[in-house]
Design an enzyme around this catalytic site. Structure first.
Site, PDB file in Angstrom:
ATOM      1  N   LYS A 189       0.864  -1.194   0.000  1.00  0.00           N
ATOM      2  CA  LYS A 189       0.000   0.000   0.000  1.00  0.00           C
ATOM      3  C   LYS A 189       0.887   1.224   0.000  1.00  0.00           C
ATOM      4  O   LYS A 189       2.018   1.176   0.497  1.00  0.00           O
ATOM      5  CB  LYS A 189      -0.879   0.014   1.256  1.00  0.00           C
ATOM      6  CG  LYS A 189      -2.129   0.839   1.102  1.00  0.00           C
ATOM      7  CD  LYS A 189      -3.225  -0.008   0.489  1.00  0.00           C
ATOM      8  CE  LYS A 189      -4.534   0.724   0.367  1.00  0.00           C
ATOM      9  NZ  LYS A 189      -5.617  -0.256   0.123  1.00  0.00           N
TER      10      LYS A 189
HETATM   11  N1  GLU Z   1      -7.351  -0.072  -3.047  1.00  0.00           N
HETATM   12  C1  GLU Z   1      -8.102  -1.250  -3.347  1.00  0.00           C
HETATM   13  C2  GLU Z   1      -8.141  -2.193  -2.165  1.00  0.00           C
HETATM   14  O1  GLU Z   1      -7.988  -1.773  -1.051  1.00  0.00           O
HETATM   15  C3  GLU Z   1      -7.656  -1.920  -4.642  1.00  0.00           C
HETATM   16  C4  GLU Z   1      -6.246  -2.444  -4.641  1.00  0.00           C
HETATM   17  C5  GLU Z   1      -5.779  -2.948  -5.988  1.00  0.00           C
HETATM   18  O2  GLU Z   1      -6.570  -3.001  -6.923  1.00  0.00           O
HETATM   19  O3  GLU Z   1      -4.605  -3.281  -6.068  1.00  0.00           O
HETATM   20  O4  GLU Z   1      -8.402  -3.365  -2.289  1.00  0.00           O
END
Ligand code: GLU
Length: 418
Positions: free
Chosen positions: A104
């Site tokens: 993240k």
């Molecule tokens: N931000 C989204 C999540 O928390 C998508 C993450 C992604 O597609 O890599 O799952």
């Protein structure tokens, strides 16, 4: 005091390990993120002054595959939140069985105060700062709170310009023109709908007789609202940062969505229908309804307000909206909670579809994308449900157990280096 999200995650994981009697040594490495990067981002503002923002990228685990996870632009982002969100991605990808690890990123910034040009410069500077960490086989960013396809396009472009050739598979959630997948924008909401339909079947309930309240009308909340509304549910309450709307006979979701889609509109400016009532976010969480979908930010239902929650089912659209203490109280009260790592996994599942399409230089139809999404989700839901029955625990722990078994099983086969 602010709940520490990372400690919250550790408590969930430790408890899941305890339920299955997993020896500490077999999962202790998952208590620590593999890599954490903090960067300073000087940005030339439109008035020519310079402001410095702080950014992060954390790779919690690359045990199963490249790091995967969104980038958050928000004024309250802190390293501990990013660590927790990265860890949740590890568990999410393992839970739904896609070949990614968890990562993240984020920048502590109030995006509403930036012009489009400032946003672009900040995104490009951030991409350049985290460039050593990312790549199609290393770590693949995506949208999250405060970011969108345009920002993903800039990340793709900056990475590609630095490499000297176009690399579409470095980031997902892009616009279609630059290699995005059909269906990615609606994926998280569609996924929430698929999960709800499966759960209702198990509970012998019918979607057309179901009342739903949704906190947050960003990408996740609004796409869930539209999908569920189309499926015949009665959406009786929605909210965003400016407050909420309530109508016991159901809100006109198409009209509200169309209004919010026009630029930066807020719900407080929506010209409400005669019997719509204005409510606060706390009132929304306390709405009497069948299903509550917190789809805004983390830490919304805690020991402080859990007693006011009246929903029978909670489906976590956001990551980490319920603290572990509140989660235990809800379980005791017989409230069914579908955890984030399963409920909102539609986004990363279609990100996986996008990455596969980019790597293969191929394009799937929307039908193929949604068929893949539904197939992966159906299997994942059944696994988490079965595991919760087998271990007589909540669906949260059922899901954590599925993921933990997959992760520790992989670790065992790979062995501990050196
Ligand atoms: N931000 C989204 C999540 O928390 C998508 C993450 C992604 O597609 O890599 O799952």
């Amino acid at each position: 005091m602010k709940e520490n999200q990372y400690e919250n995650f550790i408590r969930f994981m430790d408890h899941a390990a305890e339920i299955i009697g997993l020896p500490y040594d077999e999962y202790v490495s998952l208590r620590y993120p593999e890599r954490e990067l903090k960067v300073s981002l000087p940005l030339r503002m439109d008035d020519n002054s310079i402001q410095v923002f702080e950014g992060y990228r954390v790779q919690h685990s690359t045990l199963i595959g490249p790091g995967k996870g969104g980038i958050r632009f928000h004024k309250d982002v802190e390293l501990d939140d990013v660590k927790a969100l990265a860890a949740m991605m590890t568990f999410k990808c393992a839970m739904v069985n896609i070949p990614f690890g968890g990562a993240k990123g984020g920048i502590r910034v109030d995006v509403s105060k930036l012009s489009m040009n400032e946003k672009e410069r900040l995104t490009r500077r951030y991409t350049s700062a985290i460039l050593p960490l990312i790549g199609p086989d290393k770590d693949i960013p995506a949208p999250d709170v405060g970011t969108n396809p345009q920002i993903m396009n800039w990340i793709m472009d900056t990475y590609s310009m630095t490499k000297g050739y176009t690399v579409r598979s470095v980031v997902t959630g892009k616009d279609i023109e630059v290699g995005g997948s059909l269906g990615r924008n609606e994926a998280t909401g569609k996924g929430i709908m698929f999960i709800i339909l499966q759960l209702l079947k198990k509970m012998d309930m019918d979607i057309t007789n179901t009342t739903i309240a949704i906190q947050g009308m960003g990408n996740v909340g609004s796409s869930a609202a539209r999908s569920l509304y189309e499926a015949g549910a009665k959406i009786i309450a929605v909210s965003d940062v400016s407050g909420g709307l309530y109508n016991e006979n159901g809100l006109d979701i198409n009209d509200i969505s169309a209004f919010l889609d026009q630029g930066r509109n807020l719900l407080s400016d929506y010209p409400q229908k005669p019997d719509d009532k204005r409510i606060t976010n706390q009132e929304l969480l306390a709405t009497e309804c069948d299903i509550l979908i917190p789809a805004a930010l983390q830490n919304q239902i805690t020991s402080k307000n859990v007693d006011t929650v009246k929903a029978k089912i909670i489906v976590e659209g956001a990551n980490g909206p319920i603290s572990d203490r509140a989660d235990a109280i809800l379980y005791q009260r017989g409230v069914t909670v579908v955890p984030d790592i399963l409920a909102n996994s539609g986004g990363v599942i279609v990100s996986y579809c996008e990455w596969v399409q980019n790597i293969q230089a191929h394009m799937w139809s929307e039908k193929e994308v949604y068929a893949t999404l539904e197939r992966i989700l159906r299997k994942a839901f059944n696994q988490a449900y079965k595991s919760s029955k087998e271990y007589e625990c909540s669906m949260r722990y059922g899901a954590y157990i599925v993921a933990l078994k997959k992760l520790t099983g992989t670790l065992k086969k790979r062995g501990l280096y050196p």
